[in-house]
Write a protein that holds these residues in place. Sequence first.
Motif, mmCIF file in Angstrom:
data_model
loop_
_atom_site.group_PDB
_atom_site.id
_atom_site.type_symbol
_atom_site.label_atom_id
_atom_site.label_comp_id
_atom_site.label_asym_id
_atom_site.label_seq_id
_atom_site.Cartn_x
_atom_site.Cartn_y
_atom_site.Cartn_z
ATOM 1 N N UNK A 1 0.896 -1.145 0.000
ATOM 2 C CA UNK A 1 0.000 0.000 0.000
ATOM 3 C C UNK A 1 0.932 1.190 0.000
ATOM 4 N N UNK A 2 1.212 1.671 -1.163
ATOM 5 C CA UNK A 2 2.254 2.672 -1.255
ATOM 6 C C UNK A 2 1.823 3.743 -2.231
ATOM 7 N N UNK B 1 18.647 -3.247 7.865
ATOM 8 C CA UNK B 1 17.664 -2.481 8.634
ATOM 9 C C UNK B 1 16.537 -2.024 7.714
ATOM 10 N N UNK C 1 14.460 -5.047 6.508
ATOM 11 C CA UNK C 1 13.573 -5.515 7.577
ATOM 12 C C UNK C 1 12.362 -4.596 7.713
ATOM 13 N N UNK D 1 9.040 -6.491 6.653
ATOM 14 C CA UNK D 1 8.368 -7.030 7.831
ATOM 15 C C UNK D 1 6.840 -6.868 7.769
ATOM 16 N N UNK E 1 -3.266 -9.546 8.972
ATOM 17 C CA UNK E 1 -3.527 -8.253 9.605
ATOM 18 C C UNK E 1 -2.460 -7.268 9.149
ATOM 19 N N UNK E 2 -2.859 -6.194 8.523
ATOM 20 C CA UNK E 2 -1.826 -5.262 8.092
ATOM 21 C C UNK E 2 -1.292 -4.426 9.244
ATOM 22 N N UNK E 3 -0.019 -4.111 9.185
ATOM 23 C CA UNK E 3 0.528 -3.131 10.113
ATOM 24 C C UNK E 3 1.559 -2.337 9.344
ATOM 25 N N UNK E 4 2.035 -1.271 9.928
ATOM 26 C CA UNK E 4 3.057 -0.519 9.224
ATOM 27 C C UNK E 4 4.135 -0.108 10.203
ATOM 28 N N UNK E 5 5.313 0.181 9.656
ATOM 29 C CA UNK E 5 6.422 0.590 10.501
ATOM 30 C C UNK E 5 6.705 2.052 10.210
ATOM 31 N N UNK E 6 6.657 2.853 11.267
ATOM 32 C CA UNK E 6 6.768 4.295 11.081
ATOM 33 C C UNK E 6 8.192 4.746 10.764
ATOM 34 N N UNK F 1 10.084 6.816 12.237
ATOM 35 C CA UNK F 1 11.041 6.908 13.352
ATOM 36 C C UNK F 1 11.895 5.650 13.507
ATOM 37 N N UNK F 2 11.357 4.488 13.099
ATOM 38 C CA UNK F 2 12.157 3.257 13.176
ATOM 39 C C UNK F 2 13.430 3.412 12.370
ATOM 40 N N UNK G 1 15.749 6.258 13.830
ATOM 41 C CA UNK G 1 16.441 6.005 15.090
ATOM 42 C C UNK G 1 17.489 4.914 14.949
ATOM 43 N N UNK G 2 17.292 3.947 14.061
ATOM 44 C CA UNK G 2 18.312 2.904 13.924
ATOM 45 C C UNK G 2 19.444 3.373 13.018
#
Lengths: 620, 134
Positions: A294-295, A359, A362, A366, A376-381, A383-384, A387-388
């Motif tokens: 979903x982009x 990084x 992933x 992920x 179940x969809x989720x997303x990685x913000x 800041x991940x 910050x890494x």
Amino acid sequence: MIIAFSGYLTLLSCGFLSLYLIRICRKPEAFNALKTWVVCHGLLLLAAFLILTYGFITDTWSIAYVAQHSHSALPLIYKICAVWGGHEGSLLLWVSILSLWMIVMILYPGPMSQTYLRLSIGILCVIAAGFEWFMIVTSNPFLVLPITPLDGADLNPLLQDPGMVSHPPMLYMGYVGFSVVYACAIAGMLSKEDRPKWSAWARPWALAAWASLTVGIVLGSAWAYRELGWGGWWFWDPVENASFMPWLVGVGLIHSLILAQRQPDFTHWAGLLAIFGFILSLLGTFLVRSGILISVHAFAVDATRGIYLLGFLGVVLCVSLFVLLKTYQRQSSLDTFDWHAKPKLLMFNNVMFLFAMMVVVLGTLFPILYQFITNDPLSIGPPYFNSVLWPVVILLMVLMGLAVQANWFGLNWEWRVQIKVILAALLIALAISFCFSTQLHFHAMLSLTLIFWLILMHRQHWLQLNFQRLPMLIAHLGFIVTALGITLTSQFSEEHIISMKLGETVTSNQTAVTWKKAASYEGDNFWAMKMYLSFHTKNGFNFDLHPEYRVYTASKTPLPHASIAPFIWGDYYVNVGQSIGDGAWLIRWQFKPFARWIWLGGFLMAAGGILSMRNKRYAS
Amino acid sequence: MNETIKSRFLYMVLIILLVGTGVTLIITALNKNINLYLTPTELAQKSPNELYRMIKVGGLVAKDSVIYKKNGDVEFIITDTKSKTKVKYNGLLPGLFQEGKGVIVEGQWQSNYLQASLVLAKHDENYTPPKVKQ
């Protein structure tokens, strides 16, 4: 009808020709024929590409792909660009560029031996055939609609931007370039006598691919900045990440290819990076075109294509890792603890870039895997990622500073001198930081100090200005310039949202904005309300900006058009929001210090890469 | 100790340290930044203590629900035709934002409304978030 038919026929003949090419690559006596047919293959693909372009220019709505991505009112330049506005055309562009790389390679092989050249061209032919048959079977750009529509569905308004002319082709140049490097690496591992030499032969190709990818990413980032209207230049969107992953590996690769010429045991490491680079380029194609994401970029939605590409990816990965392991000869370079010698510092650089790549991989994959397993969809913000990767970049800067001063055996470290250098960098950083804000930000201070420390660590190189080191210096300068731009833009940006009526003046943070005039006009395929705003900034600069509120007529899509006053020390960025009644409109203006430097640095890095291609220092 | 073994041992320690730091960094960052992706119906079924972190909600902007207030504050309702979610946002709505069209909102749940930090409208004018389509 004739256009679609001739196009499909050309594509089909390309498919068969590439199969024939795979056959004759093996025969040494057929080398001249191979040369001719590789050129013919390229010309045929070019013809297919031009036929599709012709279909777009002449509004041939009977072709499904044209009908989906064009409109009669679209300006000519965007009709041409619409060729790569969707899945099928992008693939055609991909293979066309690949055939171009093949022609250049077979006509200008440099010092490559003939056996090696035939082998690498053969590998490229397999890749080309894979893509061509994929197109012929699942995504034919010349598919004819049963009923010819009256008009096309229009190209997405966000894609109607000068960025569309240059960004996708440059990006694909880079992606496809990594397949050339991959072919060089695999051919190098397979042919015994050429194994020590391939790293030198592959180097110019790796640099060319990486430089194209850099320019492609920079153009894309500048486009998003201009067009998406938030004033952001990087969103950690999966498709941006898709181009960033091979780029990170590419940086590692071009450094390890230098290393491999001094220490042959690093050749395999470079080979591994070349394989990763190619896999990630394929993954990039897969991510953009599969519709899983979903982009903001995923304009194609079809699962079977994704599965085909994923299968292709799996086969390539397994085969190449098998080749790598099969030809691996164990040599240990960890027997002396000389961490401060150049080879080790370069090795750490490689490890850090690989880590950064993982990084990003992933964070990008992920959510997709998670959704695949649990539904179940989720997303990685964002800041991940920030910050890494921030500590990784900090460590990389430290390594870079040490590596440019180290020689092949160690580092000449005098504390008395080095402390002065660090203090000088700290002072400059403090001075710069105070220009923007009276508060001290830890992140900004550390980054700025390291940036100026890096400039000072290159001091011998700046002063000597050795011609052979010049490409490296330009590329490193590019990195420094980009890092400076990113630090200042992300730490010291200003943003103001104001509501205004015609004739009003609103002052925020000592900068006065006046709405002088409003005008409406009609473009080729949109209607627009244009605002005439005049700015009077706190340091006494006066300029006018004209943001627009556009509505695209074919798809009835509203899309504000930002207006930017670019200065070398920062951009003023204005965007129209919505009408909020009573003749008042929401407007957002931003000040983005040193925003241009982010892209300027990218171009410098690419220029360094291109100049380094012919560097005698590393020629075999 | 043998020079070779000592060197290898030191590298091993270095590598373990680096990998350890890296993995720790990734896990902490992931833990903080994984956002659940919900439809208004799913959101309505969640208990409040499940919603302590950032969430994303996708749906269609309900017709005539967008209200502009002072200083760039805006309120609207997103729906998946079954349930509704009230959203408050401060800022400029993105270009393709329209009533009746698909939108994705990211933010923090505040007991009866979503305080959005990001509003995304999609490229494609026919786009509907996948779950709503079903």
